[in-house]
Design a protein around this motif. Structure first.
Motif: not given
Length: 398
Positions: A9-33
């Motif tokens: 996930v590129i971007g640590g503003g608003i959408a980035g962390p929420v996307t990573a949280l949603g992906l983890r909830k969906a069973g997908i490992e995500a890292a934010v840069f």
């Protein structure tokens, strides 16, 4: 069952962390840069989180942290030519929440870290390479990261958008610069009341704070856009001279501006809006949030739409067998909603930086606008009552 297991996930503003949280909830490992070397303290002004955005934050466990840092706005009004009209509210919905952008970033970052999301700062994306097995992100410091997919949550000046489509449109300038301040002066009205004021020369808004002071923001007409660095390089006193000229005859706008201390004036920069983006995704790369749909701040929905889209993208990746099918479903679900809201906001935005013709027609336009906002269920209900149906599978037709 999705084949996607990892995401950059590129971007640590608003959408980035929420996307990573949603992906983890969906069973997908995500890292934010994130490109910035540290957190975004001092960047940006205040952001409104609408009820639909709050509901989306609830899904990933971030609502409480965000609302704790925010001011509830329980009443709103509109002012034109000294006439103030209280606006009816939608029944059964929580109050709008007003939060400083830096506080919002910090709250979302902390929730993401608490949930095990890896966030790396100082990682500015410069290139990405795709093949049959994955996508590799290349950063300015020479480092790389590889995953199944890459998500561009890198804002209105998105690098990922250009990587997906070199001919993609960039943000459009709205013709205004943003300013904010907290004024050591009260205004009539209960705390938590926000007034949207269309002054004789420019738009502004103000809200009563619990401490008796007044929050104030302005959209000052400006012919040419300026970078944030350029705008902040101008001495605050010079900006205040222009603001006093623009709002001197307005009530209470002129009075508020005259009492702003130069040290308290915050320049938030040129205001932009994204036109319709033809390509939301290509191969293993996809866009989310302001990188693909940034309505003007007139919508009051920019952050909330970004959070919704982050969840909807994660939901589609959870329920579709591969990235391409998920990205296509995500775009079909989101494009109509975000572009409809952007179109509404664009109409309002034209009143903020009026030309000679619009200025002459302003009284008529305001009467029409007032009638619109006085029927909130019809006009705002579909926006604010919207909920991402996380617990349901993505519809077969999407």
């Amino acid at each position: 069952m999705t084949k996607v297991r990892t995401a950059i996930v590129i971007g640590g503003g608003i959408a980035g962390p929420v996307t990573a949280l949603g992906l983890r909830k969906a069973g997908i490992e995500a890292a934010v840069f994130e490109a910035y070397p540290s957190t975004a303290d001092g960047v940006g002004g205040s952001i409104a989180i609408a009820p639909n955005g709050q509901a989306a934050l609830e899904v990933v466990g971030a609502r409480e942290a965000v609302t704790a840092a925010a001011l509830p706005v329980r009443r709103t009004a509109m002012s034109f030519g000294g006439r103030k009209v209280g606006l009816p509210q939608l029944e059964g919905l929580p109050a709008l929440r007003l939060v400083r952008r830096a506080d919002l970033y910090r709250a979302l970052r902390d929730v993401a870290l608490d949930h095990g999301v890896r966030i790396e700062h100082g990682r500015r994306l410069v290139a990405a390479e795709q093949d049959a097995t994955g996508v590799t992100a290349r950063f300015a410091d020479g480092s790389t990261a590889t995953a199944d997919i890459l998500i561009g949550a890198d804002g209105i000046h998105s690098t990922v958008r250009t990587l997906i489509d070199p001919d993609a449109p960039g943000p459009g300038y709205t013709g205004t610069l943003g300013f904010e301040a907290v004024v050591d002066r009260p205004v009539p009205g209960e705390p938590g009341t926000m007034v949207f004021a269309f002054g004789r020369k420019a738009y502004y808004l103000y809200w009563s704070r619990p401490d008796g002071r007044t929050g104030w923001g302005a959209n000052l007409p400006q012919d040419e856009p300026m970078t944030l660095a350029e705008a902040r390089a101008v001495p605050a006193e010079k900006w205040l001279d222009r603001l006093r000229e623009a709002y001197g005859d307005d009530d209470p706008g002129g009075e508020l501006v005259r009492h702003i201390d130069p040290g308290d004036l915050q320049v938030t920069g040129s205001l932009h809006i994204m036109p319709s983006v033809p390509r939301w995704h290509r191969g293993r790369m996809v866009l989310v949030g302001d990188a693909v749909h940034a309505p003007s701040n007139s919508s009051g929905q920019g952050a909330s739409l970004a959070v919704e889209s982050a969840l909807e993208l994660a939901r589609c990746l959870r329920d579709r067998p591969d990235a391409q099918a998920a990205f296509a479903a995500y775009e079909r679900l989101r494009r109509p909603r975000v572009e409809r809201i952007a179109a509404r906001a664009a109409k309002v935005n034209r009143l903020k930086a009026p030309g000679p013709v619009t200025s002459a027609l302003m009284p008529l336009l305001m009467r029409v606008m007032t009638k619109t906002v006085l029927t909130p269920e019809k006009n705002l209900g579909p926006e604010q009552r919207y909920r991402v149906e996380w617990d349901l599978p993505v519809p077969a037709g999407a």
